[in-house]
Design a protein around this motif. Sequence first.
Motif, PDB file in Angstrom:
ATOM      1  N   LYS A 145      51.001-117.508 -31.481  1.00 48.62           N
ATOM      2  CA  LYS A 145      49.638-116.978 -30.826  1.00 48.62           C
ATOM      3  C   LYS A 145      50.309-114.724 -30.077  1.00 48.62           C
ATOM      4  N   GLN A 146      52.024-115.518 -30.374  1.00 47.58           N
ATOM      5  CA  GLN A 146      52.637-114.146 -29.527  1.00 47.58           C
ATOM      6  C   GLN A 146      52.385-113.266 -30.448  1.00 47.58           C
ATOM      7  N   GLU A 147      51.993-113.519 -32.100  1.00 47.93           N
ATOM      8  CA  GLU A 147      52.307-112.653 -32.996  1.00 47.93           C
ATOM      9  C   GLU A 147      50.600-112.178 -32.982  1.00 47.93           C
ATOM     10  N   LEU A 148      49.709-112.553 -32.425  1.00 52.20           N
ATOM     11  CA  LEU A 148      48.061-112.400 -31.844  1.00 52.20           C
ATOM     12  C   LEU A 148      48.510-111.059 -31.238  1.00 52.20           C
ATOM     13  N   LYS A 149      49.202-111.269 -29.753  1.00 52.17           N
ATOM     14  CA  LYS A 149      49.245-110.495 -28.696  1.00 52.17           C
ATOM     15  C   LYS A 149      49.688-109.190 -29.203  1.00 52.17           C
ATOM     16  N   GLY A 150      51.241-108.985 -30.949  1.00 50.02           N
ATOM     17  CA  GLY A 150      51.790-107.850 -30.929  1.00 50.02           C
ATOM     18  C   GLY A 150      50.642-107.153 -31.806  1.00 50.02           C
ATOM     19  N   THR A 151      50.160-107.742 -32.083  1.00 45.58           N
ATOM     20  CA  THR A 151      48.937-106.930 -33.085  1.00 45.58           C
ATOM     21  C   THR A 151      47.342-106.557 -32.659  1.00 45.58           C
ATOM     22  N   THR A 152      46.860-105.575 -33.085  1.00 41.66           N
ATOM     23  CA  THR A 152      45.625-104.366 -32.676  1.00 41.66           C
ATOM     24  C   THR A 152      44.720-104.609 -33.477  1.00 41.66           C
ATOM     25  N   VAL A 153      43.844-104.697 -33.546  1.00 45.31           N
ATOM     26  CA  VAL A 153      42.798-105.105 -34.354  1.00 45.31           C
ATOM     27  C   VAL A 153      41.410-103.880 -33.670  1.00 45.31           C
ATOM     28  N   ILE A 154      41.701-102.752 -34.792  1.00 48.55           N
ATOM     29  CA  ILE A 154      40.447-101.512 -34.224  1.00 48.55           C
ATOM     30  C   ILE A 154      39.463-101.722 -34.893  1.00 48.55           C
ATOM     31  N   MET A 155      38.064-100.987 -34.417  1.00 48.17           N
ATOM     32  CA  MET A 155      37.286-101.292 -35.831  1.00 48.17           C
ATOM     33  C   MET A 155      36.373-100.114 -35.352  1.00 48.17           C
ATOM     34  N   MET A 156      35.691 -99.553 -36.208  1.00 49.89           N
ATOM     35  CA  MET A 156      34.802 -98.253 -35.933  1.00 49.89           C
ATOM     36  C   MET A 156      33.281 -98.501 -36.371  1.00 49.89           C
ATOM     37  N   GLU A 157      32.584 -98.743 -35.693  1.00 53.89           N
ATOM     38  CA  GLU A 157      30.754 -98.796 -35.922  1.00 53.89           C
ATOM     39  C   GLU A 157      30.787 -97.472 -37.196  1.00 53.89           C
ATOM     40  N   ILE A 158      30.360 -97.208 -38.273  1.00 47.69           N
ATOM     41  CA  ILE A 158      29.924 -96.059 -38.925  1.00 47.69           C
ATOM     42  C   ILE A 158      28.796 -95.746 -38.505  1.00 47.69           C
ATOM     43  N   GLU A 159      29.042 -94.437 -37.770  1.00 52.20           N
ATOM     44  CA  GLU A 159      27.632 -93.552 -37.813  1.00 52.20           C
ATOM     45  C   GLU A 159      26.856 -92.915 -38.708  1.00 52.20           C
ATOM     46  N   GLU A 160      28.120 -92.262 -39.164  1.00 53.27           N
ATOM     47  CA  GLU A 160      27.518 -91.258 -40.762  1.00 53.27           C
ATOM     48  C   GLU A 160      28.750 -91.726 -41.472  1.00 53.27           C
ATOM     49  N   ALA A 161      27.828 -91.581 -42.361  1.00 56.80           N
ATOM     50  CA  ALA A 161      28.770 -91.170 -44.248  1.00 56.80           C
ATOM     51  C   ALA A 161      28.131 -90.684 -45.053  1.00 56.80           C
ATOM     52  N   SER A 162      28.814 -90.608 -46.163  1.00 56.87           N
ATOM     53  CA  SER A 162      28.602 -89.767 -46.999  1.00 56.87           C
ATOM     54  C   SER A 162      29.903 -90.033 -48.120  1.00 56.87           C
ATOM     55  N   ALA A 163      28.921 -89.941 -49.263  1.00 52.25           N
ATOM     56  CA  ALA A 163      29.794 -90.449 -49.961  1.00 52.25           C
ATOM     57  C   ALA A 163      29.304 -89.383 -51.392  1.00 52.25           C
ATOM     58  N   LYS A 164      30.612 -89.128 -51.884  1.00 56.67           N
ATOM     59  CA  LYS A 164      30.896 -88.071 -52.908  1.00 56.67           C
ATOM     60  C   LYS A 164      31.506 -88.490 -54.291  1.00 56.67           C
ATOM     61  N   THR A 165      30.458 -88.378 -55.363  1.00 60.43           N
ATOM     62  CA  THR A 165      31.234 -88.662 -56.185  1.00 60.43           C
ATOM     63  C   THR A 165      31.391 -87.629 -58.188  1.00 60.43           C
ATOM     64  N   ARG A 166      32.409 -87.661 -58.720  1.00 61.19           N
ATOM     65  CA  ARG A 166      31.805 -87.144 -59.903  1.00 61.19           C
ATOM     66  C   ARG A 166      32.616 -88.455 -60.968  1.00 61.19           C
ATOM     67  N   SER A 167      31.656 -87.996 -62.279  1.00 61.97           N
ATOM     68  CA  SER A 167      31.698 -88.594 -63.410  1.00 61.97           C
ATOM     69  C   SER A 167      31.572 -87.962 -64.992  1.00 61.97           C
ATOM     70  N   GLY A 168      32.483 -87.964 -65.806  1.00 60.85           N
ATOM     71  CA  GLY A 168      32.052 -87.364 -66.708  1.00 60.85           C
ATOM     72  C   GLY A 168      32.586 -86.552 -67.877  1.00 60.85           C
ATOM     73  N   PRO A 169      32.499 -86.100 -68.594  1.00 57.18           N
ATOM     74  CA  PRO A 169      32.628 -84.732 -68.911  1.00 57.18           C
ATOM     75  C   PRO A 169      32.742 -83.249 -68.525  1.00 57.18           C
ATOM     76  N   PRO A 170      33.837 -82.361 -68.735  1.00 56.23           N
ATOM     77  CA  PRO A 170      33.585 -81.136 -68.342  1.00 56.23           C
ATOM     78  C   PRO A 170      32.613 -80.397 -68.246  1.00 56.23           C
ATOM     79  N   LYS A 171      31.881 -79.994 -67.831  1.00 56.19           N
ATOM     80  CA  LYS A 171      31.407 -78.677 -67.921  1.00 56.19           C
ATOM     81  C   LYS A 171      31.569 -77.290 -68.099  1.00 56.19           C
ATOM     82  N   ASP A 172      31.246 -76.958 -69.001  1.00 54.13           N
ATOM     83  CA  ASP A 172      32.007 -75.627 -69.403  1.00 54.13           C
ATOM     84  C   ASP A 172      30.993 -74.026 -69.606  1.00 54.13           C
TER      85      ASP A 172
END
Lengths: 232, 232
Positions: A145-172
Amino acid sequence: MNAFTPTDRSKVKRLHERGRYDEATIFPILDAAFIAHVGYVIDGQPYVTPTAFWREGRVLYWHGSAASRMLRFQEAGVPACVTVTHLDGLVLARSGFHHSINYRSVMAFGTARLVADPAEEARQLDLFVDRLYPGRRGEIRGNEKQELKGTTVIMMEIEEASAKTRSGPPKDDDADYALGCWAGVIPLAQVVGEAQADPKLTPGIAFPSGLADYVPGARFDAVLTACAGKLG
Amino acid sequence: MNAFTPTDRSKVKRLHERGRYDEATIFPILDAAFIAHVGYVIDGQPYVTPTAFWREGRVLYWHGSAASRMLRFQEAGVPACVTVTHLDGLVLARSGFHHSINYRSVMAFGTARLVADPAEEARQLDLFVDRLYPGRRGEIRGNEKQELKGTTVIMMEIEEASAKTRSGPPKDDDADYALGCWAGVIPLAQVVGEAQADPKLTPGIAFPSGLADYVPGARFDAVLTACAGKLG
């Protein structure tokens, strides 16, 4: 296809062809990661705190001591940006300008709030352990019980999100392919090492079978994805 | 010993015994890293952008397209927080509460500004390449004027910084050592893979000798540290 609707806040502007907004792209990038960088503002000053996180549906969770500055200020519900980055490789081109990085990243925006209900807090902390260490909760001492009391859990519902990725060889530039320098990709990956037993471990206790995905040499992103897939 | 002077902004509050403020701790953590997470604020909204960065003395640098949102807003000089995190291992304890992470992280605070002088901008971009890829500038095409024009370099002199680290085995409650579960550390490291030549590479061009530190299996943090050590 389930997707987030980008506004000016999350729209990928620079190299926008690398941007994606669908859950099918975003969730796997999140589930393959363990550390997020959480941005928040106190009196106009930005703070970026690295923290372990987990996901349930469209909600991200993280935790910490009830005393931590980040969590104390976020209890009221504050704007936050949670960023996750996988560095997949160095891209060596034939000019400095075209050198690049292979990566997968997500920026998620929302309002970070305290998980106030003790039962839900306890459930989320269990989910955090289960998500990382299948079967482990059956082997360790439960939360007090006292461990749970000493711990805080935070939540964030994602309102917006974007992914950005790159893969593959160079482009010269066309003309540069004739140059005599090497070009290509140096891959990078976060890798699991050989487990180190606690020096105080009682002799004869074996590495848990539930953690069989944590094989030395395994990619950590693949292990995390596999463990997340084992959730009920 | 050169050290930063912490104020309320950078003072490590949670587990303060893990906090350090001296350059001898902070600089090696920065120099072993390639990606930083830069936090900044636009209209009260925090943003956290992952970016490659480099260091010269007490100044951190990063770059991007002159069109990027982050850099556009930072040209005027805005408060920023630059955070660097190395994830070194998962710490498995005998209770959920004492599970932990081994890590090395730095939070650096300052004002992000545009590097306005074109000569200094060009010098910094050269330093960025040299810092990552010893000898490579002698092999590739140099920057062209319009490339430099399209690139923005941002600098942030570190006003305050703190490092926070954890290493070593789990620390359990005395009574829990008698439990029959495994405990210890699963190490994690970012590792270099086998270089992948560009499919368009002219046959016969070998991997550069200047990049000999990028051996498959090498720790990337060690490679970055070695390369930084080769700067003039």
